[in-house]
Structure formats: C-alpha cells, structure tokens
Design a protein around this motif. Structure first.
Motif, PDB file in Angstrom:
ATOM      1  N   MET A  74       0.904  -1.254   0.019  1.00 47.98           N
ATOM      2  CA  MET A  74      -0.070   0.006   0.035  1.00 47.98           C
ATOM      3  C   MET A  74       0.911   1.357   0.010  1.00 47.98           C
ATOM      4  N   SER A  75       1.800   1.116   0.661  1.00 45.71           N
ATOM      5  CA  SER A  75       2.854   2.468   0.681  1.00 45.71           C
ATOM      6  C   SER A  75       3.582   2.652  -0.612  1.00 45.71           C
ATOM      7  N   LYS A  76       3.680   1.618  -1.276  1.00 44.66           N
ATOM      8  CA  LYS A  76       4.368   1.835  -2.724  1.00 44.66           C
ATOM      9  C   LYS A  76       3.271   2.307  -3.572  1.00 44.66           C
ATOM     10  N   ARG A  77       1.922   1.995  -3.442  1.00 45.01           N
ATOM     11  CA  ARG A  77       0.994   2.527  -4.301  1.00 45.01           C
ATOM     12  C   ARG A  77       0.527   3.843  -3.982  1.00 45.01           C
ATOM     13  N   LYS A  78       0.076   3.926  -2.765  1.00 43.21           N
ATOM     14  CA  LYS A  78      -0.307   5.424  -2.314  1.00 43.21           C
ATOM     15  C   LYS A  78       0.477   6.354  -1.940  1.00 43.21           C
ATOM     16  N   GLY A  79       1.759   5.962  -1.816  1.00 44.27           N
ATOM     17  CA  GLY A  79       2.846   6.972  -1.506  1.00 44.27           C
ATOM     18  C   GLY A  79       3.040   6.880   0.135  1.00 44.27           C
ATOM     19  N   ARG A  80       4.495   7.158   0.469  1.00 50.88           N
ATOM     20  CA  ARG A  80       4.822   7.053   1.772  1.00 50.88           C
ATOM     21  C   ARG A  80       4.169   8.001   2.651  1.00 50.88           C
ATOM     22  N   THR A  81       4.056   9.442   1.905  1.00 51.15           N
ATOM     23  CA  THR A  81       3.572  10.620   2.810  1.00 51.15           C
ATOM     24  C   THR A  81       2.354  10.338   3.402  1.00 51.15           C
ATOM     25  N   THR A  82       1.501   9.632   2.515  1.00 52.62           N
ATOM     26  CA  THR A  82       0.114   9.546   2.826  1.00 52.62           C
ATOM     27  C   THR A  82       0.038   8.363   4.280  1.00 52.62           C
ATOM     28  N   ILE A  83       1.008   7.429   4.025  1.00 52.81           N
ATOM     29  CA  ILE A  83       0.971   6.340   5.175  1.00 52.81           C
ATOM     30  C   ILE A  83       1.480   6.844   6.380  1.00 52.81           C
ATOM     31  N   TYR A  84       2.682   7.832   6.230  1.00 51.14           N
ATOM     32  CA  TYR A  84       3.086   8.749   7.357  1.00 51.14           C
ATOM     33  C   TYR A  84       2.071   9.307   7.887  1.00 51.14           C
ATOM     34  N   ARG A  85       0.941  10.037   7.257  1.00 44.92           N
ATOM     35  CA  ARG A  85      -0.054  10.849   7.984  1.00 44.92           C
ATOM     36  C   ARG A  85      -0.987   9.933   8.565  1.00 44.92           C
ATOM     37  N   TYR A  86      -1.058   8.872   8.177  1.00 40.16           N
ATOM     38  CA  TYR A  86      -2.198   7.646   8.713  1.00 40.16           C
ATOM     39  C   TYR A  86      -1.509   7.396  10.123  1.00 40.16           C
ATOM     40  N   GLY A  87      -0.017   7.169  10.067  1.00 33.01           N
ATOM     41  CA  GLY A  87       0.590   6.762  11.265  1.00 33.01           C
ATOM     42  C   GLY A  87       0.413   7.892  12.431  1.00 33.01           C
ATOM     43  N   ILE A  88       0.656   8.957  12.090  1.00 28.79           N
ATOM     44  CA  ILE A  88       0.488  10.209  13.005  1.00 28.79           C
ATOM     45  C   ILE A  88      -0.992  10.077  13.590  1.00 28.79           C
ATOM     46  N   PHE A  89      -1.986  10.126  12.801  1.00 29.05           N
ATOM     47  CA  PHE A  89      -3.420  10.409  13.177  1.00 29.05           C
ATOM     48  C   PHE A  89      -3.772   9.071  14.138  1.00 29.05           C
ATOM     49  N   PHE A 183      -1.633  13.914  23.089  1.00 28.66           N
ATOM     50  CA  PHE A 183      -2.507  13.955  21.815  1.00 28.66           C
ATOM     51  C   PHE A 183      -2.580  15.246  21.266  1.00 28.66           C
ATOM     52  N   VAL A 184      -2.499  16.162  21.725  1.00 26.68           N
ATOM     53  CA  VAL A 184      -2.334  17.647  21.232  1.00 26.68           C
ATOM     54  C   VAL A 184      -0.990  17.671  20.364  1.00 26.68           C
ATOM     55  N   MET A 185       0.030  17.355  20.969  1.00 27.45           N
ATOM     56  CA  MET A 185       1.349  17.258  20.109  1.00 27.45           C
ATOM     57  C   MET A 185       1.320  16.400  18.766  1.00 27.45           C
ATOM     58  N   PHE A 186       0.213  15.450  18.718  1.00 24.70           N
ATOM     59  CA  PHE A 186       0.152  14.686  17.667  1.00 24.70           C
ATOM     60  C   PHE A 186      -0.731  15.275  16.590  1.00 24.70           C
ATOM     61  N   ILE A 187      -1.705  15.814  17.269  1.00 21.37           N
ATOM     62  CA  ILE A 187      -2.491  16.596  16.242  1.00 21.37           C
ATOM     63  C   ILE A 187      -1.469  17.699  15.431  1.00 21.37           C
ATOM     64  N   PHE A 188      -0.747  18.383  16.343  1.00 23.50           N
ATOM     65  CA  PHE A 188       0.139  19.428  15.696  1.00 23.50           C
ATOM     66  C   PHE A 188       1.026  18.584  14.645  1.00 23.50           C
ATOM     67  N   ALA A 189       1.496  17.344  15.038  1.00 24.55           N
ATOM     68  CA  ALA A 189       2.409  16.552  13.921  1.00 24.55           C
ATOM     69  C   ALA A 189       1.407  16.108  12.798  1.00 24.55           C
ATOM     70  N   THR A 190       0.311  15.903  12.904  1.00 27.18           N
ATOM     71  CA  THR A 190      -0.660  15.685  11.591  1.00 27.18           C
ATOM     72  C   THR A 190      -0.943  16.936  10.744  1.00 27.18           C
ATOM     73  N   ILE A 191      -0.908  18.082  11.400  1.00 28.28           N
ATOM     74  CA  ILE A 191      -1.000  19.386  10.581  1.00 28.28           C
ATOM     75  C   ILE A 191       0.337  19.510   9.831  1.00 28.28           C
ATOM     76  N   GLY A 192       1.318  19.404  10.708  1.00 29.50           N
ATOM     77  CA  GLY A 192       2.515  19.380  10.065  1.00 29.50           C
ATOM     78  C   GLY A 192       3.269  18.723   8.949  1.00 29.50           C
ATOM     79  N   SER A 193       2.508  17.288   8.799  1.00 28.18           N
ATOM     80  CA  SER A 193       2.939  16.358   7.823  1.00 28.18           C
ATOM     81  C   SER A 193       2.531  16.970   6.320  1.00 28.18           C
ATOM     82  N   PHE A 194       1.635  17.918   6.419  1.00 25.63           N
ATOM     83  CA  PHE A 194       1.102  18.249   5.312  1.00 25.63           C
ATOM     84  C   PHE A 194       2.048  19.409   4.362  1.00 25.63           C
ATOM     85  N   ARG A 195       3.109  19.862   5.278  1.00 27.75           N
ATOM     86  CA  ARG A 195       4.061  20.674   5.080  1.00 27.75           C
ATOM     87  C   ARG A 195       5.182  19.853   4.044  1.00 27.75           C
TER      88      ARG A 195
END
Length: 406
Positions: A74-89, A183-195
């Motif tokens: 899935m990482s290969k097809r959807k891209g690492r950045t997408t999987i990265y965001r799922y993990g943080i969320f 929890f708050v820090m991980f929400i910030f990290a989720t937002i930051g992943s879009f950078r």
C-alpha cells in the motif's frame, strides 16, 4: 585554515525537505516522549504486574511487525507521505482513547496495544523510507546524527516535564493530563505532515517476491537484514523495564522523568560527536566498541539493583546505543545502492528492517518474561547481560567488500 574545512561540504548539507521532515519528526517524538514510558508506568501502577507490561509491549510489537510487513504494498501505491500521515493520526487516536477510558485501560490493554502497534507500523515504515529519500551517502551519517540529537532532545525535555506534571497530583489524574498533552502534540504533527513534500511515485510495483533472489545474489544483504533482529533483542526489554527499575527504587514519577532526561543528555552528546566524526567505512569498529560497551554497562546491574548500579548502567548504555544504531543504519542504507533494483526496493528494505527489528524486540520481551517475573538482581541483571552479549554477533555481519562485489 581553508574555507572548505571550516564549513560542511555542499554534499553534506541537508535540503529544506530534509529539514522539514526532521522538524515534524521532532514534534512527533516530543509527543511520544511525553507519554510512552508513562503508559508503561501507568499500567505498572494499575496492576503492579510485569507480565501485563510484557504482554502489552509484546502485542504492540507483533502488531507493528505484521502491519509493517502488510503495509509495504500500500505504501508503494499510495505513497509514503500518505502512510506517514495515517500513522501520526492513529497515534493521536490512541492517546485520545486513553484519555477517555483512563483507568479502565487495564481491561482493554491488549486492544490498546494493537492500536499502538498498527499506528507505529504505519509511521515508521513511511518515516524510514522518507529518510533514505531525503539523505545521501555523503550526508546520511549527518542526517541520522541530527535525527538522533533531535529525538534525544525531545526525549530529554518531554519525560522530565511529564514527570513534573504527574508529580503535582497524588492520584493518577496527572497521567491523564500527560496523555492529553501527547494527543495535542500528535494533532500538531498531523497538521505539520502536510508541509512535507509528497513524493512522485515512480515505482508502484511491490518487489518483495524477489527477496530470495536478491539475497542469493547478494548474500551480504541477507546478513545485514539479520542484524536488525539482533539489534532488536535488547530494545524490546528497554521499552519498559528501565522506567520500572527506576520507579521501584525511588517510587516517584518525577524522578523517573528527571533521570530519564539526564540519561538522554548523554545520548545527545554521543549523537553529536557521532554526527561530526563517524565514517561509514569504520562501521565494524564502531559496532565492536558499542557491543563491548553495552556488555560492560549491564554487568553493574548483575551486582545489585540499586541507585548506583542503575545510574551507571543507564549512562553507559546511552553512550554506546546511538553509536551502534547510527553506524548500522548508515551501513544498511548504503546496501540499497548495491542490491538489484536499488532505489526501487527502498520501501521493501524498510519494511524488512522494521519487521525484523520488531520481531527481535518481541523475542527479547519473551525471553525476559520467561526468566524474570519480578524486579530483582538474580533475574533482571543476568537476562539483560545475556541479551547484550548477543550484540557481539553484529560486527561479523558487516562486510563492505561483499557490498561492492557483482
């Protein structure tokens, strides 16, 4: 002194993309460091049972290993950045649920372990693939050293802060507040992943089926893979035992946090030195030094479980662990430029690394659970010493000449 000796070479400098990845990882690590040792300590306070802590960590690691191996395609097809965001969320979701159920967690600790394992599996597969993409052989030791420094700084400040917060309350409510902060820090990290710049996916095909052929052609790569299993052995035990050791001596979460910060200050200094002076061609020497240092560190807690022995053990361990981890990671990443398929096998190589290291961690926990049912010198110290002695196998697996062949 020549100007090019005063500054890093251009090839050693990190790109803006690499810096963004490091910054977001620092936020993620800060959230994890606020809480990860205290989740284990929370379970210990609720149950006073090493078996529960062991099962929690074992299930989390097995879930992480299975997720890691299963998510590669899935990482290969959807891209690492997408999987990265799922993990943080999903990590953020873990802490939100923990805040909601609080002490009832003890009834659902296996489900929490599953959620944590899945979230960690998603995050680390993506992150380590991204690390290889944003660094090169010329600056990878620097990137990994800075990465270790940032992680260690987060690990230094966050547990001390968490320990102080928990220490302000007589009840367990301080733990809940810390989990809320995480929890708050991980929400910030989720937002930051879009950078973080989304990669262009050039290789969508999943090549894991060619692993046996790759190992047959490059046997040294198979040995490099086995090394992650060895490295994982002590790491599983260190996920929860040191915090319980310290708490069993001082009976104070605040001291657990402060001492953890002090120990990690040692890691920061060691990581800084490594990032400045380490060279990939000296990997085997670094691994010998690290293995001997880790064995010496564990000898002290075979004498007695006391303030002096635990402090010396943790300080010494935190000097040599980053040397081992950074040296072996740089060596393994270098292999990706010499195996068939090269960069096309990048995701698969990270999946294998994470799967094997988590299996090693799980095996370490199983060994610890079999031989150590309580915190005492007769079992804890000698089990850790035995696991550390296994690290002597690691230098034998390193062979740069095999890497260059064929």
């Amino acid at each position: 002194m020549p100007k090019n000796n005063q500054k890093l070479k251009k090839t050693q400098r990190l790109s803006t993309h690499a810096k963004n990845v490091l910054i977001n990882h620092a936020i993620f690590q800060f959230g994890g460091s606020l809480s990860v040792i205290f989740v284990n300590l929370y379970l210990w306070r609720l149950t006073n049972d090493l078996w529960v802590n062991g099962m929690y960590n074992l299930v989390a690691l097995l879930a992480q290993a299975v997720t890691t191996f299963g998510i590669g395609k899935m990482s290969k097809r959807k891209g690492r950045t997408t999987i990265y965001r799922y993990g943080i969320f999903m990590t953020a979701l873990f802490y939100l649920l923990l805040v909601i159920v609080q002490e009832a967690m003890v009834h659902y600790f296996l489900l929490f372990a599953l959620l944590r394992g899945i979230a960690q599996g998603l995050y680390w597969v993506a992150y380590f693939t991204i690390v290889h993409e944003v660094s090169s052989n010329e600056n990878r030791h620097r990137y990994l050293g800075l990465n270790q420094m940032i992680m260690s700084t987060a690990n230094l400040v966050a547990p001390a802060l968490a320990g102080i917060v928990i220490g302000l309350f007589d009840s367990l409510i301080g733990y809940v507040l810390v989990f809320g902060m995480a929890f708050v820090m991980f929400i910030f990290a989720t937002i930051g992943s879009f950078r973080i710049k989304k990669e262009s996916i050039q290789h969508r095909t999943y090549y894991m089926k060619y692993l046996s052929s790759i190992i047959k052609k490059k046997q040294g790569f198979g040995k490099a893979l086995f090394g992650w299993l060895i490295i994982g052995f002590p790491q599983g035990i260190f996920m929860y035992v040191p915090a319980i050791l310290i708490y069993s001596i001082f009976n104070s979460e605040e001291i657990v946090g402060i001492l953890n910060a002090a120990f990690l200050a040692v890691t920061i200094l060691a990581s800084y030195v490594i990032s400045r002076v380490a060279k990939t061609e000296n990997t085997r020497q670094y691994l010998w030094i690290a293995a001997i240092g880790l064995i010496v560190s564990s000898i002290f807690i075979t004498i007695e479980i006391a303030v002096w022995s635990v402090v010396i053990f943790m300080v010494t361990k935190n000097v040599f662990k980053p040397l081992q981890g950074n040296a072996y990671a740089a060596y393994y990443f270098q292999w990706l430029d010499h195996i068939p398929l090269r960069s096309a096998f990048r995701t698969e190589s990270v999946v294998l690394r994470e799967t094997l290291i988590n299996c090693g961690r799980g095996l370490g926990i199983v060994v610890f659970m079999i031989f150590s049912n309580e915190i005492n010198t007769q079992t804890v110290g000698f089990v850790i010493l035995a696991v550390m002695m296994i690290q002597l196998l690691l230098p034998f697996l390193v062979n740069h000449n095999k890497m260059m062949e064929g």
